[in-house]
Structures are given as C-alpha cells and as structure tokens.
Design a protein around this motif. Structure first.
Motif, PDB file in Angstrom:
ATOM      1  N   GLU A   1     -55.592 129.990  -7.757  1.00 28.34           N
ATOM      2  CA  GLU A   1     -54.261 130.582  -7.560  1.00 28.34           C
ATOM      3  C   GLU A   1     -53.154 129.537  -7.653  1.00 28.34           C
ATOM      4  O   GLU A   1     -52.037 129.849  -8.058  1.00 28.34           O
ATOM      5  N   LEU A   2     -53.454 128.308  -7.267  1.00 30.50           N
ATOM      6  CA  LEU A   2     -52.430 127.258  -7.302  1.00 30.50           C
ATOM      7  C   LEU A   2     -52.207 126.724  -8.712  1.00 30.50           C
ATOM      8  O   LEU A   2     -51.340 125.871  -8.927  1.00 30.50           O
ATOM      9  N   GLY A   3     -52.967 127.209  -9.667  1.00 29.50           N
ATOM     10  CA  GLY A   3     -52.717 126.845 -11.057  1.00 29.50           C
ATOM     11  C   GLY A   3     -53.467 125.629 -11.561  1.00 29.50           C
ATOM     12  O   GLY A   3     -53.177 125.116 -12.640  1.00 29.50           O
ATOM     13  N   PHE A   4     -54.423 125.149 -10.781  1.00 28.62           N
ATOM     14  CA  PHE A   4     -55.317 124.113 -11.315  1.00 28.62           C
ATOM     15  C   PHE A   4     -56.229 124.747 -12.351  1.00 28.62           C
ATOM     16  O   PHE A   4     -56.535 125.943 -12.266  1.00 28.62           O
ATOM     17  N   GLU A   5     -56.749 123.958 -13.275  1.00 24.23           N
ATOM     18  CA  GLU A   5     -57.942 124.388 -13.986  1.00 24.23           C
ATOM     19  C   GLU A   5     -59.083 124.282 -12.988  1.00 24.23           C
ATOM     20  O   GLU A   5     -59.251 123.251 -12.329  1.00 24.23           O
ATOM     21  N   LEU A   6     -59.828 125.366 -12.899  1.00 22.59           N
ATOM     22  CA  LEU A   6     -60.885 125.435 -11.889  1.00 22.59           C
ATOM     23  C   LEU A   6     -62.237 125.052 -12.471  1.00 22.59           C
ATOM     24  O   LEU A   6     -62.700 125.646 -13.444  1.00 22.59           O
ATOM     25  N   GLY A   7     -62.855 124.064 -11.825  1.00 23.34           N
ATOM     26  CA  GLY A   7     -64.219 123.694 -12.202  1.00 23.34           C
ATOM     27  C   GLY A   7     -65.158 123.983 -11.052  1.00 23.34           C
ATOM     28  O   GLY A   7     -64.856 123.680  -9.905  1.00 23.34           O
ATOM     29  N   THR A   8     -66.293 124.597 -11.368  1.00 19.87           N
ATOM     30  CA  THR A   8     -67.308 124.757 -10.354  1.00 19.87           C
ATOM     31  C   THR A   8     -68.664 124.558 -11.031  1.00 19.87           C
ATOM     32  O   THR A   8     -68.731 123.961 -12.110  1.00 19.87           O
ATOM     33  N   GLY A   9     -69.730 125.011 -10.385  1.00 15.56           N
ATOM     34  CA  GLY A   9     -71.029 124.796 -11.021  1.00 15.56           C
ATOM     35  C   GLY A   9     -72.148 124.822  -9.995  1.00 15.56           C
ATOM     36  O   GLY A   9     -71.903 125.044  -8.809  1.00 15.56           O
ATOM     37  N   SER A  10     -73.337 124.554 -10.458  1.00 19.36           N
ATOM     38  CA  SER A  10     -74.522 124.672  -9.601  1.00 19.36           C
ATOM     39  C   SER A  10     -75.443 123.480  -9.740  1.00 19.36           C
ATOM     40  O   SER A  10     -75.456 122.777 -10.743  1.00 19.36           O
ATOM     41  N   LEU A  11     -76.241 123.342  -8.695  1.00 21.65           N
ATOM     42  CA  LEU A  11     -77.370 122.423  -8.695  1.00 21.65           C
ATOM     43  C   LEU A  11     -78.601 123.245  -9.042  1.00 21.65           C
ATOM     44  O   LEU A  11     -78.889 124.237  -8.368  1.00 21.65           O
ATOM     45  N   VAL A  12     -79.321 122.842 -10.037  1.00 22.31           N
ATOM     46  CA  VAL A  12     -80.496 123.599 -10.481  1.00 22.31           C
ATOM     47  C   VAL A  12     -81.762 122.959  -9.911  1.00 22.31           C
ATOM     48  O   VAL A  12     -81.971 121.756 -10.067  1.00 22.31           O
TER      49      VAL A  12
END
Ligand code: SAM
Ligand code: SF4
Ligand code: FES
Length: 347
Positions: free
Chosen positions: A191-202
């Motif tokens: 919402e704050l306008g960052f590019e959002l990065g997320t992800g997982s540990l496999v």
C-alpha cells in the motif's frame, strides 16, 4: 495424471497463467516432464521480461538479530556468531562501490537489529539515493509508520519472505512471531507504494507440496512484484541442524511455477540455489529467473553473515563476483541490464 494431462497443464500454465491448487500440485510432483515444464517457464520469462538480467548489489550490513527463527544461523540464540554491524559510512562506501561496478540497485539486508533506528535508516537511505541507485530493503518486520518513513526517504522496494503460507508451521519455526502480522507487513509495504518482494523457503521440515502450491497462489493474490524462492539449508548451529533440507530441483520447480503464474515479475536466481548446485544460478536463469543479487559486502563480514553452511562467494571480492557473474550470464547468451529494473506490468 497421465502424460497428456501433464503436458496439457503445462500448456495451460504457459498460455493462461492460471492454475488451480490441485493442478499446481500435479505439476510440482511430476518428475517425468520436468524438462518441458522448465522450458515453458523459460519461454514465459523471455516473452515477458526478456533476455536482460538485472544485477542487484547485496550489502549485508548487520548480522545482529532479535528474532530466533529456528532455521537461521543469525538467530539470537546462536552464540557461535561473531556479531557485527557496519557503520553508516561503511554502508555508504559499499554502495558507492556497488555503483562503480555498474549495479543500479543496492539491497540493504540485515537481521532485525534495533541499533538501526528509523533516523539512522532514513539517513542511510537518503544518502544512497543521492547516488542515483534504486534501494531494496530487507530488514524484517516493522510498524507501518516505519515503513512509511523508509518509503518517504526514497526506498523503492522491500523484501520480506512469507517463508511459508502454512500459518501453524510458520509460527512453530519463527517462535514469538505472528503469521498474521507478517501478512499485515506485506500489505502495508504494498500500500505504501514499494515494489513488494516476498517468497518461500522450500524444504523446511513439516512443509507439504500442497502448502508450496498455496505459497504460489499467495504470491499471486498479493500481486507481488518480486519473488525469491530458495532451498532451506540446515545450519549445524541451529535447532534444525539434523533436518533434511530442501532440494535444488524442488526449489527451482516452485520458482518456475511462480514464473508461469506471475509472468511479468522479477525473480532472482538465489544464492542458496547455487550453494546446493555449482551451476545453480545459471540453471535458475534458464528455468524462469531474471535477476541475480551479487554480494558487495567486503572483507570478513561475508563469512560472518552465515545463514547456512556452504554459502557461496564468502571468500571472494565484490570485483571478482562482478566479473564471475557477468561471465556466467553472457555464457548463456543473456545480457546484463543497464536499467534500474523495476517491474514492467504486462499481466
Ligand atoms: N531478517 C530479515 C528477514 O528475516 O526477513 C532479512 C534477512 S533473513 C537472513 C533473509 C532470508 O534468509 C529469510 O527470509 C530466510 O528465507 C533466509 N534464510 C534464513 N535461514 C536460511 C537457511 N538456513 N537456508 C536458506 N535460507 C535461509
Ligand atoms: Fe533474524 Fe531474519 Fe534470520 Fe529470522 S531469518 S533469525 S529475522 S535474520
Ligand atoms: Fe561470487 Fe561467482 S558470483 S564468485
């Protein structure tokens, strides 16, 4: 599922970028048509984000952490770690050098270290922005006002992996942390306008392939701009020392699935992948990835930022990594991008 079904699912993923959970599971467990599956992810990568590879210079500025994630070498109960934090001048110096290597982004990563209060971070962000670099932050969970202050100071992107969408598993592996709060953080960041990065540990203990399918659907529902997926690598100085860990193959499958379903986002070939397979980043770049994050941390600090054993590049210099990775990228007929490499929405 027979042969025709698997090939039809690959085609559906490639052309519609939509699959059900059951369909994702069927592709993740299939071992017969992996080559076709990875080839489809590579075609989607080329069609949506092209042949350029974006390099992001990674500065690991503090290995001090107040959290106690069971899988991580930096967890607060790990007494074997020599803790360090880089001063603002050193961080700025490494950022200036990152720019001189031609990187257009620096990623500032650390444990959750409260020594870096809002004022300190804002000051560092503003000074790095004066260099004309894009900034990605990866410093953990913060209240919304803190994210707002980082954003106002000029930070462009934020990486915060959900690690797993299995809430019970998350809260078991990250004691004292709340899965709902992590999702709240991701929403605030978006919402704050960052590019959002997320992800997982496999490959964390207790994770199922169904939950990995949920992870990919979660990435899509969050409209993430970047997804970093990597294998869990057991660290001998943590409570998960004796666990099996994730495999290179399965982590690249989850990554390729992410490319198929979120076709226009940025996806790194992760350091942990290469730590398990000496060709890991090049293979990942051929299975859907379009980003690499070479380390620009100097000196002994690289060895001290040890999340897991076998981490690559810990005895190499930033200059060496720069030429090494360029050679690998050019060796597979790709080229190093010269832009800042923001997501270009096409989906
Ligand atoms: N402290 C911040 C956070 O947790 O978001 C940023 C730094 S943290 C070291 C970055 C990532 O390292 C985590 O999101 C986690 O997925 C990964 N990581 C930690 N321990 C790992 C391990 N043993 N194997 C592979 N990746 C690991
Ligand atoms: Fe700290 Fe991040 Fe490691 Fe968790 S994963 S212990 S928050 S550095
Ligand atoms: Fe560091 Fe190859 S990228 S040695």
């Amino acid at each position: 599922t027979d042969k025709k079904d698997i090939l039809a699912l690959i085609k559906k993923a490639e052309t519609t970028h939509e699959l059900t959970k059951d369909e994702i599971v069927a592709l993740l467990i299939d071992t017969e048509y992996e080559a076709e599956f990875f080839a489809a992810a590579d075609r989607v990568r080329r069609m949506y984000v092209g042949d350029e590879v974006h390099l992001r210079g990674l500065i690991e500025f503090s290995n001090t952490c107040k959290q106690n994630c069971l899988y991580c070498g930096l967890r607060r109960d790990n007494k074997k770690v020599n803790r360090y934090r880089l001063g603002p001048e050193t961080i700025l110096d490494f950022a200036t050098k990152a720019k001189s290597y031609g990187y257009r982004t620096v990623v500032l990563q650390s444990g959750e270290d409260e020594w870096f209060d809002v004022a300190a971070m804002v000051d560092i962000i503003k000074k790095i922005k004066e260099l004309g670099l894009a900034i990605t932050l990866s410093v953990g969970e913060k209240p919304r006002e803190v994210y707002q202050a980082y954003r106002d100071a000029g930070a462009d992107r934020y990486l915060l992996r959900i690690e797993t969408t299995d809430k019970a598993l998350y809260e078991k592996l990250d004691p004292g942390m709340s899965w709902d709060n992590r999702v709240k953080c991701l929403q605030d960041i978006k919402e704050l306008g960052f590019e959002l990065g997320t992800g997982s540990l496999v490959g964390i203990p207790g994770q199922t392939v169904e939950s990995l399918a949920d992870d990919v659907l979660f990435f899509k529902s969050m409209d993430a701009d970047m997804i970093g997926v990597g294998p869990f690598i057991p660290n001998p100085d943590t409570p998960l020392a004796k666990e099996a860990g994730g495999t290179f193959e399965l982590s690249t499958k989850v990554m390729a699935m992410t490319r198929l379903l979120l076709p226009d986002i940025n996806i790194p070939a992760t350091t942990a992948m290469e730590s398990l397979n000496p060709q890991g980043r090049v293979l990942a770049l051929q299975r859907g990835a379009n980003v690499v994050m070479p380390n620009v941390t100097e000196g002994e600090y690289r060895q001290l930022y040890l999340l897991y054993p076998g981490k690559i590049c810990i005895n190499d210099t930033p200059a060496h990594c720069r030429s090494c990775i360029t050679g690998k990228i050019q060796g597979i007929g790709r080229k190093v991008a010269e832009t800042h490499g923001f997501r270009v929405k096409r989906a």
